[in-house]
Structure formats: structure tokens, C-alpha cells
Motif scaffolding. Structure first.
Motif, PDB file in Angstrom:
ATOM      1  N   GLN A   1       0.862  -1.181   0.000  1.00  0.00           N
ATOM      2  CA  GLN A   1       0.000   0.000   0.000  1.00  0.00           C
ATOM      3  C   GLN A   1       0.895   1.227   0.000  1.00  0.00           C
ATOM      4  O   GLN A   1       2.044   1.146  -0.427  1.00  0.00           O
ATOM      5  N   ASP A   2       0.392   2.363   0.494  1.00  0.00           N
ATOM      6  CA  ASP A   2       1.228   3.550   0.297  1.00  0.00           C
ATOM      7  C   ASP A   2       2.424   3.632   1.240  1.00  0.00           C
ATOM      8  O   ASP A   2       3.465   4.161   0.887  1.00  0.00           O
ATOM      9  N   THR A   3       2.294   3.079   2.481  1.00  0.00           N
ATOM     10  CA  THR A   3       3.385   3.229   3.447  1.00  0.00           C
ATOM     11  C   THR A   3       3.646   1.924   4.181  1.00  0.00           C
ATOM     12  O   THR A   3       2.710   1.272   4.659  1.00  0.00           O
TER      13      THR A   3
ATOM     14  N   VAL B   1      10.051   2.198  -3.030  1.00  0.00           N
ATOM     15  CA  VAL B   1      10.880   1.014  -2.873  1.00  0.00           C
ATOM     16  C   VAL B   1      10.016  -0.162  -2.428  1.00  0.00           C
ATOM     17  O   VAL B   1       9.038   0.024  -1.684  1.00  0.00           O
ATOM     18  N   ALA B   2      10.340  -1.349  -2.915  1.00  0.00           N
ATOM     19  CA  ALA B   2       9.660  -2.600  -2.544  1.00  0.00           C
ATOM     20  C   ALA B   2       8.162  -2.540  -2.808  1.00  0.00           C
ATOM     21  O   ALA B   2       7.379  -3.200  -2.126  1.00  0.00           O
ATOM     22  N   GLY B   3       7.754  -1.743  -3.797  1.00  0.00           N
ATOM     23  CA  GLY B   3       6.340  -1.652  -4.147  1.00  0.00           C
ATOM     24  C   GLY B   3       5.556  -0.643  -3.339  1.00  0.00           C
ATOM     25  O   GLY B   3       4.356  -0.472  -3.561  1.00  0.00           O
TER      26      GLY B   3
ATOM     27  N   ARG C   1       6.331   4.856   0.193  1.00  0.00           N
ATOM     28  CA  ARG C   1       7.345   5.240   1.177  1.00  0.00           C
ATOM     29  C   ARG C   1       7.540   4.084   2.150  1.00  0.00           C
ATOM     30  O   ARG C   1       6.618   3.314   2.431  1.00  0.00           O
ATOM     31  N   VAL C   2       8.747   4.006   2.692  1.00  0.00           N
ATOM     32  CA  VAL C   2       9.073   3.034   3.740  1.00  0.00           C
ATOM     33  C   VAL C   2       9.688   3.812   4.899  1.00  0.00           C
ATOM     34  O   VAL C   2      10.665   4.551   4.714  1.00  0.00           O
TER      35      VAL C   2
END
Length: 499
Positions: A36-38, A83-85, A88-89
Motif C-alpha cells: 500500500q502507500d506506506t 521502494v519494494a512496491g 514510502r518506507v
């Protein structure tokens, strides 16, 4: 579990966890959902160093972590993008210890709340599969997300955020979350009450806040000024006599079992001018709207226990009064007669908290015969001089009770430091014309505690001085600026642990 209620005499509503900068909607899962987004990744230093976390096999993620200089240092947060789909992470550092204390996890959750508030995240996944006490981190997130803006003309509604919490054991995590959310609701209530200005929070409107808990099964009794006079509570009556808003003794009991109750007693001075020993520091007197933080902590604890349907019997007594100056106010030099029968010479009208507490403690013993009693109060400036806001002061001669409170303090993240209490202080409170003076001559925090000890009888008793702990001057950890609700987590933990 989000309860709304209103007070008849207040033009605003005080609601549960909806008073927050963000309003998280939680769902616990045992596997990562589609990106999802985060994404939030709580990582220990070794996770980063050794690449042990399953997601750290992603070469792009590893590369960006290295580029960001993120090492997993405790309390650090780094943000990566695309990153990683995920859009933001957020990398949340947990340090290098294999076991993380609950209070530390809650503090990290507080830092995460700030990061989520600053972001535009609408859908968040927190990967807690490698973190056994994940609900503690969520608890800290909720505590820090609080804000008090009901009195602003343009208060913003909290932003709803869907939060997926991925854990190894969903059932256990959900159960812990429900218990901790009940505690957070109690903290929010205590903060709300403490943050209110004196014009909006009077002894009577505080009583109405307690009466609102009846819907949870709490037994509430309110003694008005006539009942207080009839019972001979001369100390409580005198402190409230100078105000047009008369005193109240508020009793709220959560009876989850049939054992003899635990009693918690809170100081509830809704505003403290100092009386005729007038406070002269402008900044100090503005903060005196918080002089009822002890009573707020007591009521918040009762709410937390009720929401958990805890199998304990706890009675909270809150001595509410407004310490004002008028032709009816009590005077320096007056001698008051307490309900216990002891007479007190008033050497300072600004030492009013111990007076209202004395009558409340007597009532607790007389009516409930508690197996243990703890009082909590913003009582003395000398406690602040000794411990600042780092610790609350603990005074007791009962070793078992002291040990139980220190253990609960460590587990709850509301720290205590034991300070001296003994009959060596008796001489400081000796009066020539009454049984006691209400102030000592040197050791203010300890003589105040010794004064209260005279009204504890044979009941195992401890005094908690939370002066300096009731308000936070800046955002830190689980506390936003303003009222902290200090004591709710501690007293709830202590209540639940008593045999």
C-alpha cells in the motif's frame, strides 16, 4: 471502544481516542498484505547489519538503507521512497538489545506517530512479525497522537489512517491491544480534564465527568457541600469556602470482584490562587488549572479498569475544590477541624492540597476499609526541585506496597523515585495551638507526606507527588505538550497486579 460523552455545564465534548492528530483504524494480520502507500519496518541494529529481516533480501531496499545511513540505532527514523512496491518506507530503529522494555517500545511508537502525522499516509502497514510486544509500540503511537484543540476556533478533524499491524499471533496481539487501548482512553480522559481551563472545569463539572462513567458500570457518588459539612470535613470545606463554586467529594468505584477494595485518592484543586498566601509568579499561576491532575489520574484509572472489565475492586476518591480569595476564604492562622478529629493550624493557605486529601483519605478508610490506599497529587514545589519531571516522588513506610508500586512504575513507563518519610519530620509540623501545622519549615515534600500519613491510619498507604509530572513543556516520547495524564498507566498496572 471510542466513547463520546458531554458535560451539562461544559460547552464542549470530551471524547475518547478521536481527539488526535491522526485517527488510526487498526487491523491485525498474520501476513503482509499487498503493498500500500506506506510500510513501517521496525528494525534492530543486528537486523540491518546481518540482513535477517525477510524484506531485507530486496536489493533495492538494502541499497537505499545503506544510502540513508540507517543503522537501526534506537529511536531513529529514516524515510525511503518508491521502494519494494511502496510509495514510502519508514525505518524505525529499535537499538541493539534483544529484549526491548515496554516503555521503550511505547516511546518509539510515540516517535512513529509524529512521522505518520507529518506524512500524507492514508494506508499503513507495520511489519511487527519479529516483535513480540508489538501492541506496546501501538500504545505509544496512540498516546502521542493525542491533541487538545476543542477550544480553538478552527480545530482540524483528525486524519483517518488505515493501519495494518502484521504480527505472528493475531489473537494475542488483539487482546493486548484492547487492554492497552482501554488504558489509553483513561489517559486521554485525564489529559482532557487537566487541559481544561478553570472556567470550564469546576468541582461540579468534574463530578459530571465522573457521572458519565456510570454507563460503563462504574458506581458514582457525589457529596455536595451540605454533605461535606454534615460529615465534619472541615478541611475540604474550608479550602472550597472562598469560591462561588463549592467543593465536591467525588467517589467512583469499579467493582470487578468482591475483595476488599483498593483505594486511590486524588487531589482535585480545579484552580489554585494560593489563597491569601497568593501565588505571585505569573507563569506559575497560569499552570494552576492543572492542580487537579491527581484527581484526573484517579478518574482516568477507573475508566481504564472499567473498559477492560478488570476483575479488581478499586474505589477512587477525588477531593474537588477551588482555592480562591474572598471574604469567605479561610485565612492564615485559622485552625480547622478535620473529619478525623485532628485540628490543623493554617500556616499557609497555599498548602491546600494536603487539607482536601486528609478528609478524602479519612472517608476512604471509614466507608470502604481498603486493603491498601495510594494517593496522588501535584503537591509540592520541593518535589520538583528534587526530581524535576524525571520521576514522581514515592513516599511510604510499607515495603510491600512500595515494591509493588516501583514494579508497576517500571512496567508502565511512569517512573517513581522513593523519598524519605519518617516520624523525624513530626517536629516540623508541631503547632502551639492545634494538633498540626499544615506546613513544615524545611523539607516540604517529606513534611507534606508526613502530614498525609496522619490520616492513613493502619491502612497500607503510599503517597505519590506528581508535581512536575502532570504537564509536559514540550513534545517528547508518548507525551505531546500539555497534560500528560501521568498516573493512569501506573495506577492501572498496580491495581491489576494486586493479589
Amino acid at each position: 471502544m471510542r466513547l463520546r460523552y458531554s458535560f451539562a455545564l461544559l460547552a464542549l465534548s470530551i471524547s475518547g481516542l478521536t481527539q488526535a492528530a491522526i485517527d488510526p483504524q487498526y487491523q491485525y494480520l498474520n501476513a503482509l498484505p499487498a503493498p500500500q502507500d506506506t510500510l513501517v519496518l521496525p528494525l534492530r541494529s543486528n537486523d540491518v547489519k546481518d540482513g535477517k529481516h525477510s524484506l531485507l533480501t530486496d536489493p533495492q531496499l538494502k541499497q537505499q538503507i545503506a544510502a540513508a545511513g540507517f543503522t537501526g540505532k534506537a529511536g531513529t527514523i529514516s524515510q525511503l521512497y518508491q521502494v519494494a512496491g511502496y510509495q514510502r518506507v519508514l525505518l524505525l530503529g529499535l537499538g541493539d538489545k534483544p529484549v526491548i522494555a515496554d516503555d521503550k517500545l511505547a516511546a518509539y511508537g510515540g516517535d512513529l506517530a509524529v512521522a505518520l502525522d507529518k506524512s500524507s499516509a492514508q494506508q499503513v502497514t507495520i511489519d511487527g512479525r519479529y516483535l513480540a510486544a508489538m501492541p506496546q509500540l501501538i500504545h505509544g503511537l496512540e498516546l502521542r497522537a493525542y491533541r487538545f484543540d476543542q477550544l480553538k476556533s478552527k480545530a482540524e478533524a483528525p486524519r483517518k489512517v488505515a493501519v495494518n499491524v502484521v504480527v505472528a499471533d493475531v489473537k494475542n496481539a488483539e487482546q493486548q491491544h484492547q487492554q492497552l487501548q482501554a488504558v489509553a482512553e483513561g489517559v486521554y480522559l485525564a489529559r482532557d480534564l487537566t487541559n481544561l481551563p478553570a472556567a470550564d472545569l469546576t468541582p461540579q463539572s468534574f463530578a459530571e465527568a465522573a457521572l458519565a462513567l456510570q454507563k460503563l458500570g462504574v458506581k458514582v457518588t457525589v457529596l455536595d457541600e451540605k454533605a461535606i459539612d454534615k460529615l465534619g470535613m472541615g478541611a475540604l470545606a474550608a479550602v472550597g469556602r472562598g469560591s462561588e463554586r463549592p467543593p465536591r467529594l467525588v467517589i467512583a468505584q469499579w467493582q470487578g470482584d468482591n475483595k476488599a477494595p483498593l483505594a486511590i485518592v486524588g487531589k482535585g484543586i480545579t484552580f489554585d490562587t494560593g489563597g491569601y498566601n497568593l501565588k505571585t509568579d505569573g507563569e506559575s499561576i497560569v499552570r494552576m488549572t492543572s492542580d487537579m491532575a491527581g484527581a484526573a489520574a484517579v478518574l482516568g484509572t477507573i475508566k481504564a479498569l472499567a473498559l477492560q472489565k478488570a476483575k479488581v475492586n478499586v474505589v477512587g476518591l477525588m477531593a474537588m475544590a477551588e482555592n480562591m480569595i474572598s471574604s469567605n476564604a479561610y485565612l492564615p492562622g485559622d485552625v480547622l477541624k478535620t473529619a478525623q478529629g485532628l485540628t490543623v493550624q493554617i500556616t499557609s493557605t497555599d498548602a491546600e492540597g494536603r487539607l482536601v486529601m486528609a478528609d478524602a483519605m479519612w472517608y476512604a478508610r471509614k466507608e470502604y476499609q481498603p486493603r491498601a490506599m495510594v494517593d496522588i497529587a501535584t503537591l509540592t514545589g520541593s518535589k520538583v526541585g528534587a526530581l524535576g519531571s524525571y520521576y514522581a516522588g514515592l513516599f511510604s513506610e510499607d515495603e510491600a506496597l512500595t515494591g509493588a508500586l516501583l514494579q508497576a512504575a517500571k512496567q508502565s513507563g511512569e517512573p517513581l523515585w522513593r523519598l524519605p518519610l519518617s516520624d523525624e519530620f513530626a517536629g516540623e509540623l508541631k503547632s502551639d495551638i492545634a494538633d498540626l501545622r499544615n506546613t513544615g519549615k524545611t523539607t516540604g515534600a517529606s513534611t507534606a507526606a508526613w502530614f498525609l500519613k496522619q490520616f492513613a491510619g493502619d491502612t497500607p498507604w503510599a503517597h505519590l507527588d506528581i508535581a512536575g509530572n502532570a504537564l509536559a513543556s514540550s513534545d517528547k516520547g508518548v507525551h505531546p505538550t500539555g497534560a500528560t495524564g501521568f498516573g493512569v498507566r501506573l495506577l492501572t498496572q498496580w491495581s491489576l497486579q494486586q493479589p
